[in-house]
Enzyme design. Sequence first.
Site, mmCIF file in Angstrom:
data_model
loop_
_atom_site.group_PDB
_atom_site.id
_atom_site.type_symbol
_atom_site.label_atom_id
_atom_site.label_comp_id
_atom_site.label_asym_id
_atom_site.label_seq_id
_atom_site.Cartn_x
_atom_site.Cartn_y
_atom_site.Cartn_z
ATOM 1 N N TYR A 270 0.836 -1.205 0.000
ATOM 2 C CA TYR A 270 0.000 0.000 0.000
ATOM 3 C C TYR A 270 0.869 1.254 0.000
ATOM 4 O O TYR A 270 0.628 2.207 0.762
ATOM 5 C CB TYR A 270 -0.955 0.023 1.206
ATOM 6 C CG TYR A 270 -1.939 -1.123 1.269
ATOM 7 C CD1 TYR A 270 -2.159 -1.963 0.172
ATOM 8 C CD2 TYR A 270 -2.666 -1.376 2.424
ATOM 9 C CE1 TYR A 270 -3.059 -3.023 0.238
ATOM 10 C CE2 TYR A 270 -3.573 -2.426 2.498
ATOM 11 C CZ TYR A 270 -3.754 -3.247 1.397
ATOM 12 O OH TYR A 270 -4.651 -4.289 1.475
ATOM 13 N N SER B 295 -4.784 -13.692 2.449
ATOM 14 C CA SER B 295 -5.740 -12.887 1.699
ATOM 15 C C SER B 295 -5.696 -13.371 0.266
ATOM 16 O O SER B 295 -4.746 -13.079 -0.466
ATOM 17 C CB SER B 295 -5.356 -11.409 1.783
ATOM 18 O OG SER B 295 -6.239 -10.656 0.994
ATOM 19 N N LEU C 72 -17.395 -2.875 0.304
ATOM 20 C CA LEU C 72 -18.246 -1.995 -0.511
ATOM 21 C C LEU C 72 -17.871 -2.117 -1.989
ATOM 22 O O LEU C 72 -18.122 -1.204 -2.778
ATOM 23 C CB LEU C 72 -18.108 -0.541 -0.041
ATOM 24 C CG LEU C 72 -18.360 -0.299 1.452
ATOM 25 C CD1 LEU C 72 -18.093 1.155 1.816
ATOM 26 C CD2 LEU C 72 -19.786 -0.694 1.837
ATOM 27 N N SER D 15 -14.965 -1.916 -3.284
ATOM 28 C CA SER D 15 -14.053 -0.782 -3.522
ATOM 29 C C SER D 15 -14.816 0.507 -3.846
ATOM 30 O O SER D 15 -14.322 1.375 -4.568
ATOM 31 C CB SER D 15 -13.044 -1.098 -4.636
ATOM 32 O OG SER D 15 -12.247 -2.205 -4.261
HETATM 33 N N1 LIG Z 1 -5.552 -8.107 0.904
HETATM 34 C C1 LIG Z 1 -5.948 -7.656 -0.238
HETATM 35 O O1 LIG Z 1 -5.633 -8.229 -1.268
HETATM 36 C C2 LIG Z 1 -6.809 -6.439 -0.249
HETATM 37 C C3 LIG Z 1 -7.337 -6.013 -1.447
HETATM 38 C C4 LIG Z 1 -8.139 -4.911 -1.419
HETATM 39 C C5 LIG Z 1 -8.374 -4.277 -0.212
HETATM 40 N N2 LIG Z 1 -7.835 -4.703 0.944
HETATM 41 C C6 LIG Z 1 -8.059 -4.026 2.249
HETATM 42 O O2 LIG Z 1 -9.431 -3.754 2.384
HETATM 43 C C7 LIG Z 1 -9.602 -2.345 2.502
HETATM 44 C C8 LIG Z 1 -10.879 -1.965 1.848
HETATM 45 O O3 LIG Z 1 -10.905 -2.323 0.474
HETATM 46 P P1 LIG Z 1 -11.080 -1.240 -0.645
HETATM 47 O O4 LIG Z 1 -10.482 0.042 -0.177
HETATM 48 O O5 LIG Z 1 -10.623 -1.815 -1.931
HETATM 49 O O6 LIG Z 1 -12.652 -1.122 -0.793
HETATM 50 P P2 LIG Z 1 -13.959 -0.802 0.086
HETATM 51 O O7 LIG Z 1 -13.684 -0.684 1.526
HETATM 52 O O8 LIG Z 1 -14.973 -1.756 -0.399
HETATM 53 O O9 LIG Z 1 -14.362 0.626 -0.502
HETATM 54 C C9 LIG Z 1 -13.599 1.755 -0.269
HETATM 55 C C10 LIG Z 1 -14.173 2.856 -1.120
HETATM 56 O O10 LIG Z 1 -15.517 3.098 -0.707
HETATM 57 C C11 LIG Z 1 -15.688 4.477 -0.448
HETATM 58 N N3 LIG Z 1 -16.570 4.625 0.708
HETATM 59 C C12 LIG Z 1 -16.365 4.152 1.972
HETATM 60 N N4 LIG Z 1 -17.404 4.490 2.765
HETATM 61 C C13 LIG Z 1 -18.260 5.198 1.999
HETATM 62 C C14 LIG Z 1 -19.503 5.847 2.251
HETATM 63 N N5 LIG Z 1 -20.077 5.825 3.473
HETATM 64 N N6 LIG Z 1 -20.115 6.486 1.224
HETATM 65 C C15 LIG Z 1 -19.570 6.527 -0.016
HETATM 66 N N7 LIG Z 1 -18.379 5.944 -0.310
HETATM 67 C C16 LIG Z 1 -17.731 5.285 0.693
HETATM 68 C C17 LIG Z 1 -14.309 5.025 -0.176
HETATM 69 O O11 LIG Z 1 -14.243 6.380 -0.607
HETATM 70 P P3 LIG Z 1 -13.963 7.577 0.475
HETATM 71 O O12 LIG Z 1 -12.515 7.486 0.827
HETATM 72 O O13 LIG Z 1 -14.347 8.785 -0.317
HETATM 73 O O14 LIG Z 1 -14.876 7.296 1.636
HETATM 74 C C18 LIG Z 1 -13.389 4.127 -0.989
HETATM 75 O O15 LIG Z 1 -13.145 4.674 -2.267
HETATM 76 C C19 LIG Z 1 -8.358 -1.721 1.861
HETATM 77 O O16 LIG Z 1 -8.103 -0.397 2.325
HETATM 78 C C20 LIG Z 1 -7.329 -2.697 2.322
HETATM 79 O O17 LIG Z 1 -6.964 -2.402 3.668
HETATM 80 C C21 LIG Z 1 -7.067 -5.792 0.935
#
Ligand SMILES: NC(=O)c1ccc[n+]([C@@H]2O[C@H](COP(=O)([O-])OP(=O)(O)OC[C@H]3O[C@@H](n4cnc5c(N)ncnc54)[C@H](OP(=O)(O)O)[C@@H]3O)[C@@H](O)[C@H]2O)c1
Length: 269
Positions: A69, A166, A214, A216
């Site tokens: 990250y 993961s 969500l 992403s």
């Molecule tokens: N291990 C892996 O391979 C892997 C892969 C992907 C992710 N991850 C982990 O999981 C975490 C989450 O995954 P992710 O970031 O891909 O996706 P996510 O949590 O599904 O979605 C994040 C997105 O949703 C938006 N969001 C969050 N709350 C919201 C709300 N109340 N209203 C509107 N939009 C909202 C955020 O924008 P805003 O910032 O504008 O709120 C952001 O762009 C990552 O940060 C990481 O730590 C791990």
Amino acid sequence: MKTLHELHRPLGSTGLRVSPLGLGTVKLGRDQGVKYPNGFTIPDDREAQMLLKLARDLGINLIDTAPAYGTSEERLGPLLRGQRHEWVIVSKVGEEFEGGQSRHDFSAEHTRLSVERSLKRLETDFIDLVLVHSDGNDLAVLNDSGVYQALAELKQQGKIRGYGFSGKTVEGGLLALREGDCAMVTYNLNEQSEKPVLDYAASHGKAILVKKALASGHVCLSPGVDPIQASFELLFAHPGVASAIVGTINPLHLAHNVATAAAVIRRQT
Ligand SMILES: NC(=O)c1ccc[n+]([C@@H]2O[C@H](COP(=O)([O-])OP(=O)(O)OC[C@H]3O[C@@H](n4cnc5c(N)ncnc54)[C@H](OP(=O)(O)O)[C@@H]3O)[C@@H](O)[C@H]2O)c1
């Protein structure tokens, strides 16, 4: 009315207790090669500090980072200084992100070096949970690379408290849980194919962290019902889910997500 503080639950059989929502930190350290619906600016230190304080005040004690990250780990070290024991820190091994490109190394030697580097960057002498950041070839990574054996040794040495995987496949998630403590799976309104991994975790006392809860951010684009509420109703109805890691850098979104998660869990229990 229960707040998120009162809804902390066991992380499988690790002995750790975590908030049902965790904070994902991709957006604290990386803005290249990401698949969010909208562009964004990485928060500066003051904004990141305020976000972390808000998360803590709202009852979040779980934070998810990774070497892949970008600057996330090295920023979190100073940002969390003095608060180590108030957080359950999850990091990863196996993926590096350099010059805008990902590369993977699941060897035992790289695994040890990566964990030592994470300990330094995070300014701590233990990491609560380390997950293998799979490239999708889950079974080959688990069976042929030495990564799980190296993590088991690091756990014995006390450098990490637990380990897991993961991944991207059901077969990988199941094997990962048989030998490890936790699987991080994709599970959201758009994608539920890894549900058998959640079912296995629920019946074997293993931990599940949900990533991309969500999708992403893509579920937030759907009109009609509150997509956060609909997402959390799906996730928290499953008894295997310990926590959903949601990545946000928007304080209003963070507060809304916490209030919605607490309300959904209260209604379901
Ligand atoms: N291990 C892996 O391979 C892997 C892969 C992907 C992710 N991850 C982990 O999981 C975490 C989450 O995954 P992710 O970031 O891909 O996706 P996510 O949590 O599904 O979605 C994040 C997105 O949703 C938006 N969001 C969050 N709350 C919201 C709300 N109340 N209203 C509107 N939009 C909202 C955020 O924008 P805003 O910032 O504008 O709120 C952001 O762009 C990552 O940060 C990481 O730590 C791990």
